[in-house]
Design a protein around this motif. Structure first.
Motif, PDB file in Angstrom:
ATOM      1  N   ILE A  43       0.827  -1.204   0.000  1.00  0.00           N
ATOM      2  CA  ILE A  43       0.000   0.000   0.000  1.00  0.00           C
ATOM      3  C   ILE A  43       0.866   1.262   0.000  1.00  0.00           C
ATOM      4  O   ILE A  43       0.482   2.295  -0.557  1.00  0.00           O
ATOM      5  CB  ILE A  43      -0.961  -0.014   1.211  1.00  0.00           C
ATOM      6  N   GLU A  44       2.064   1.164   0.608  1.00  0.00           N
ATOM      7  CA  GLU A  44       2.972   2.317   0.631  1.00  0.00           C
ATOM      8  C   GLU A  44       3.476   2.675  -0.760  1.00  0.00           C
ATOM      9  O   GLU A  44       3.934   3.795  -0.989  1.00  0.00           O
ATOM     10  CB  GLU A  44       4.169   2.041   1.549  1.00  0.00           C
ATOM     11  N   GLY A  45       3.395   1.711  -1.685  1.00  0.00           N
ATOM     12  CA  GLY A  45       3.849   1.951  -3.052  1.00  0.00           C
ATOM     13  C   GLY A  45       2.739   2.396  -3.981  1.00  0.00           C
ATOM     14  O   GLY A  45       2.933   2.443  -5.202  1.00  0.00           O
ATOM     15  N   ILE A  46       1.575   2.702  -3.428  1.00  0.00           N
ATOM     16  CA  ILE A  46       0.436   3.169  -4.226  1.00  0.00           C
ATOM     17  C   ILE A  46       0.080   4.585  -3.783  1.00  0.00           C
ATOM     18  O   ILE A  46      -0.154   4.836  -2.599  1.00  0.00           O
ATOM     19  CB  ILE A  46      -0.788   2.251  -4.062  1.00  0.00           C
ATOM     20  N   ILE A  63     -14.064 -10.613   5.701  1.00  0.00           N
ATOM     21  CA  ILE A  63     -13.023  -9.654   5.319  1.00  0.00           C
ATOM     22  C   ILE A  63     -13.029  -8.458   6.265  1.00  0.00           C
ATOM     23  O   ILE A  63     -11.991  -8.016   6.762  1.00  0.00           O
ATOM     24  CB  ILE A  63     -13.225  -9.195   3.858  1.00  0.00           C
ATOM     25  N   GLU A  64     -14.210  -7.914   6.508  1.00  0.00           N
ATOM     26  CA  GLU A  64     -14.319  -6.752   7.390  1.00  0.00           C
ATOM     27  C   GLU A  64     -13.961  -7.107   8.834  1.00  0.00           C
ATOM     28  O   GLU A  64     -13.448  -6.267   9.576  1.00  0.00           O
ATOM     29  CB  GLU A  64     -15.738  -6.185   7.325  1.00  0.00           C
ATOM     30  N   LEU A  65     -14.227  -8.332   9.242  1.00  0.00           N
ATOM     31  CA  LEU A  65     -13.926  -8.763  10.601  1.00  0.00           C
ATOM     32  C   LEU A  65     -12.432  -8.969  10.819  1.00  0.00           C
ATOM     33  O   LEU A  65     -11.883  -8.610  11.868  1.00  0.00           O
ATOM     34  CB  LEU A  65     -14.675 -10.066  10.912  1.00  0.00           C
ATOM     35  N   ILE A  66     -11.745  -9.519   9.809  1.00  0.00           N
ATOM     36  CA  ILE A  66     -10.352  -9.952   9.973  1.00  0.00           C
ATOM     37  C   ILE A  66      -9.340  -8.941   9.442  1.00  0.00           C
ATOM     38  O   ILE A  66      -8.256  -8.787  10.006  1.00  0.00           O
ATOM     39  CB  ILE A  66     -10.156 -11.332   9.298  1.00  0.00           C
ATOM     40  N   TRP A  67      -9.664  -8.252   8.374  1.00  0.00           N
ATOM     41  CA  TRP A  67      -8.732  -7.301   7.771  1.00  0.00           C
ATOM     42  C   TRP A  67      -8.992  -5.886   8.272  1.00  0.00           C
ATOM     43  O   TRP A  67     -10.101  -5.539   8.664  1.00  0.00           O
ATOM     44  CB  TRP A  67      -8.862  -7.290   6.256  1.00  0.00           C
ATOM     45  N   SER A  68      -7.968  -5.047   8.196  1.00  0.00           N
ATOM     46  CA  SER A  68      -8.142  -3.616   8.418  1.00  0.00           C
ATOM     47  C   SER A  68      -8.627  -2.978   7.116  1.00  0.00           C
ATOM     48  O   SER A  68      -8.521  -3.574   6.033  1.00  0.00           O
ATOM     49  CB  SER A  68      -6.826  -2.976   8.837  1.00  0.00           C
ATOM     50  N   LYS A  69      -9.125  -1.772   7.200  1.00  0.00           N
ATOM     51  CA  LYS A  69      -9.543  -1.052   5.987  1.00  0.00           C
ATOM     52  C   LYS A  69      -8.349  -0.829   5.054  1.00  0.00           C
ATOM     53  O   LYS A  69      -8.485  -0.911   3.832  1.00  0.00           O
ATOM     54  CB  LYS A  69     -10.169   0.296   6.357  1.00  0.00           C
ATOM     55  N   GLU A  70      -7.196  -0.590   5.632  1.00  0.00           N
ATOM     56  CA  GLU A  70      -6.004  -0.373   4.813  1.00  0.00           C
ATOM     57  C   GLU A  70      -5.646  -1.634   4.030  1.00  0.00           C
ATOM     58  O   GLU A  70      -5.267  -1.563   2.864  1.00  0.00           O
ATOM     59  CB  GLU A  70      -4.834   0.064   5.696  1.00  0.00           C
ATOM     60  N   ARG A  71      -5.788  -2.806   4.672  1.00  0.00           N
ATOM     61  CA  ARG A  71      -5.507  -4.061   3.974  1.00  0.00           C
ATOM     62  C   ARG A  71      -6.534  -4.311   2.874  1.00  0.00           C
ATOM     63  O   ARG A  71      -6.179  -4.785   1.788  1.00  0.00           O
ATOM     64  CB  ARG A  71      -5.504  -5.231   4.964  1.00  0.00           C
ATOM     65  N   ILE A  72      -7.784  -3.997   3.155  1.00  0.00           N
ATOM     66  CA  ILE A  72      -8.819  -4.148   2.126  1.00  0.00           C
ATOM     67  C   ILE A  72      -8.473  -3.297   0.915  1.00  0.00           C
ATOM     68  O   ILE A  72      -8.559  -3.754  -0.231  1.00  0.00           O
ATOM     69  CB  ILE A  72     -10.210  -3.768   2.688  1.00  0.00           C
ATOM     70  N   GLU A  97      -5.490  -2.228   0.063  1.00  0.00           N
ATOM     71  CA  GLU A  97      -4.281  -2.763  -0.554  1.00  0.00           C
ATOM     72  C   GLU A  97      -4.603  -3.927  -1.497  1.00  0.00           C
ATOM     73  O   GLU A  97      -4.109  -3.981  -2.633  1.00  0.00           O
ATOM     74  CB  GLU A  97      -3.317  -3.232   0.540  1.00  0.00           C
ATOM     75  N   VAL A  98      -5.441  -4.848  -1.038  1.00  0.00           N
ATOM     76  CA  VAL A  98      -5.817  -5.987  -1.874  1.00  0.00           C
ATOM     77  C   VAL A  98      -6.649  -5.516  -3.064  1.00  0.00           C
ATOM     78  O   VAL A  98      -6.443  -5.968  -4.197  1.00  0.00           O
ATOM     79  CB  VAL A  98      -6.584  -7.040  -1.048  1.00  0.00           C
ATOM     80  N   TYR A  99      -7.573  -4.613  -2.811  1.00  0.00           N
ATOM     81  CA  TYR A  99      -8.428  -4.080  -3.889  1.00  0.00           C
ATOM     82  C   TYR A  99      -7.588  -3.467  -5.007  1.00  0.00           C
ATOM     83  O   TYR A  99      -7.758  -3.819  -6.184  1.00  0.00           O
ATOM     84  CB  TYR A  99      -9.364  -3.031  -3.290  1.00  0.00           C
ATOM     85  N   LEU A 100      -6.676  -2.585  -4.639  1.00  0.00           N
ATOM     86  CA  LEU A 100      -5.901  -1.867  -5.652  1.00  0.00           C
ATOM     87  C   LEU A 100      -4.817  -2.730  -6.291  1.00  0.00           C
ATOM     88  O   LEU A 100      -4.205  -2.315  -7.269  1.00  0.00           O
ATOM     89  CB  LEU A 100      -5.276  -0.610  -5.046  1.00  0.00           C
ATOM     90  N   ASN A 101      -4.586  -3.910  -5.768  1.00  0.00           N
ATOM     91  CA  ASN A 101      -3.642  -4.830  -6.402  1.00  0.00           C
ATOM     92  C   ASN A 101      -4.327  -5.915  -7.218  1.00  0.00           C
ATOM     93  O   ASN A 101      -3.645  -6.693  -7.887  1.00  0.00           O
ATOM     94  CB  ASN A 101      -2.764  -5.490  -5.342  1.00  0.00           C
ATOM     95  N   SER A 102      -5.655  -5.971  -7.168  1.00  0.00           N
ATOM     96  CA  SER A 102      -6.357  -7.105  -7.767  1.00  0.00           C
ATOM     97  C   SER A 102      -7.353  -6.751  -8.865  1.00  0.00           C
ATOM     98  O   SER A 102      -7.639  -7.588  -9.724  1.00  0.00           O
ATOM     99  CB  SER A 102      -7.105  -7.881  -6.666  1.00  0.00           C
ATOM    100  N   ILE A 103      -7.911  -5.548  -8.843  1.00  0.00           N
ATOM    101  CA  ILE A 103      -8.993  -5.245  -9.763  1.00  0.00           C
ATOM    102  C   ILE A 103      -8.501  -5.036 -11.197  1.00  0.00           C
ATOM    103  O   ILE A 103      -7.354  -4.695 -11.446  1.00  0.00           O
ATOM    104  CB  ILE A 103      -9.805  -4.020  -9.303  1.00  0.00           C
ATOM    105  N   GLU A 104      -9.425  -5.243 -12.109  1.00  0.00           N
ATOM    106  CA  GLU A 104      -9.167  -5.076 -13.540  1.00  0.00           C
ATOM    107  C   GLU A 104      -9.141  -3.592 -13.873  1.00  0.00           C
ATOM    108  O   GLU A 104     -10.042  -2.845 -13.537  1.00  0.00           O
ATOM    109  CB  GLU A 104     -10.278  -5.784 -14.319  1.00  0.00           C
ATOM    110  N   SER A 123       5.385   4.651 -12.057  1.00  0.00           N
ATOM    111  CA  SER A 123       5.026   3.825 -10.912  1.00  0.00           C
ATOM    112  C   SER A 123       3.735   4.305 -10.279  1.00  0.00           C
ATOM    113  O   SER A 123       3.389   5.486 -10.341  1.00  0.00           O
ATOM    114  CB  SER A 123       6.160   3.887  -9.884  1.00  0.00           C
ATOM    115  N   ALA A 124       3.026   3.376  -9.640  1.00  0.00           N
ATOM    116  CA  ALA A 124       1.773   3.722  -8.959  1.00  0.00           C
ATOM    117  C   ALA A 124       2.003   4.716  -7.832  1.00  0.00           C
ATOM    118  O   ALA A 124       1.090   5.454  -7.460  1.00  0.00           O
ATOM    119  CB  ALA A 124       1.116   2.455  -8.412  1.00  0.00           C
ATOM    120  N   SER A 125       3.203   4.751  -7.297  1.00  0.00           N
ATOM    121  CA  SER A 125       3.509   5.679  -6.204  1.00  0.00           C
ATOM    122  C   SER A 125       3.608   7.120  -6.684  1.00  0.00           C
ATOM    123  O   SER A 125       3.545   8.052  -5.884  1.00  0.00           O
ATOM    124  CB  SER A 125       4.815   5.281  -5.519  1.00  0.00           C
TER     125      SER A 125
END
Length: 231
Positions: A60-63, A138-147, A149-156, A175-177
């Motif tokens: 996430i730090e690289g986005i 997902i909401e129970l186990i992950w933080s919003k930041e992790r959500i 991070e996964v979203y911005l690394n996975s979507i089309e 770069s995304a950063s």
């Protein structure tokens, strides 16, 4: 009959357990691929097109914070406030659909992560039910930041383009950063239909959406994940 019932019980049990295990693992481990990536690859092969699959995971730090804010403003403005489901947006979408207006969805970023990472893209009640179930975990186990991070690394984000880094390199050769506010808004603008729209150069429609997203970004203010409880 009893054997069949036992089999069905075990099948349902595994369908409920496997997603939880995946959510736990992906709390820390980068998502290497999603069902949609695989489907798109074979669609290209079947159509005898050039196969494109660009996906470069970055933390996430690289986005750029610009892109994080842009997708919140375009896709889910209550992302930091809700627990996975935006009830007001769901009610509004239901009312619009009942009135015969253009069908509108109300999927949050959390729901999109559940669908993209763990499920299949076709619409059905079964998939929607599993999406709700996975979103809860997902909401129970992950933080919003992790959500995010996964979203911005996975979507089309284009034809064969998945995640922020691949999209940034493809659309803006950087770069995304390093994405500016304008560039981030342009990428966010194409997310509803990334196979149809282009971020650079944008069509008049995407240019209009980009300006609207940039205005929303100004209204929203800076991102703050710190209020999360450190799940």
């Amino acid at each position: 009959m009893m054997k069949l019932l036992k089999f069905l019980f075990k099948l349902v049990l595994w369908l409920l357990i496997i997603p939880i295990l995946g959510v736990v693992v992906f709390k820390w481990v980068p998502v290497p691929a999603t069902p949609l990536m695989v489907i798109r690859y074979f669609e290209q092969k079947e159509a005898k097109e050039e196969t494109v699959w660009k996906h470069d995971w970055v933390p996430i730090e690289g986005i750029s914070k610009n892109l994080q804010l842009a997708v919140i403003c375009s896709e889910d403005q209550n992302f930091l406030k809700h627990n996975g489901f935006d009830m007001k947006a769901i009610e509004k979408a239901f009312d619009n659909n009942q009135k015969g207006k253009r069908v509108r969805g109300a999927s949050t970023i959390s729901q999109q992560v559940a669908k993209n990472v763990f499920l299949w893209p076709q619409r059905s009640w079964a998939r929607k039910g599993m999406e709700t179930y996975v979103t809860f975990w997902i909401e129970l186990i992950w933080s919003k930041e992790r959500i995010m991070e996964v979203y911005l690394n996975s979507i089309e984000m284009g034809k064969g383009i998945y995640g922020a880094e691949a999209a940034s390199q493809y659309w803006f050769k950087k770069s995304a950063s390093k994405l500016s506010k304008s560039e981030a808004a342009a990428i966010a603008a194409i997310l509803p239909r990334p196979l149809k729209y282009r971020a650079n150069p944008p069509t008049n429609y995407i240019a209009g959406r980009k300006l609207w997203i940039m205005k929303q970004m100004s209204f929203h203010g800076a991102l703050n994940y710190n209020k999360e409880d450190g799940k």
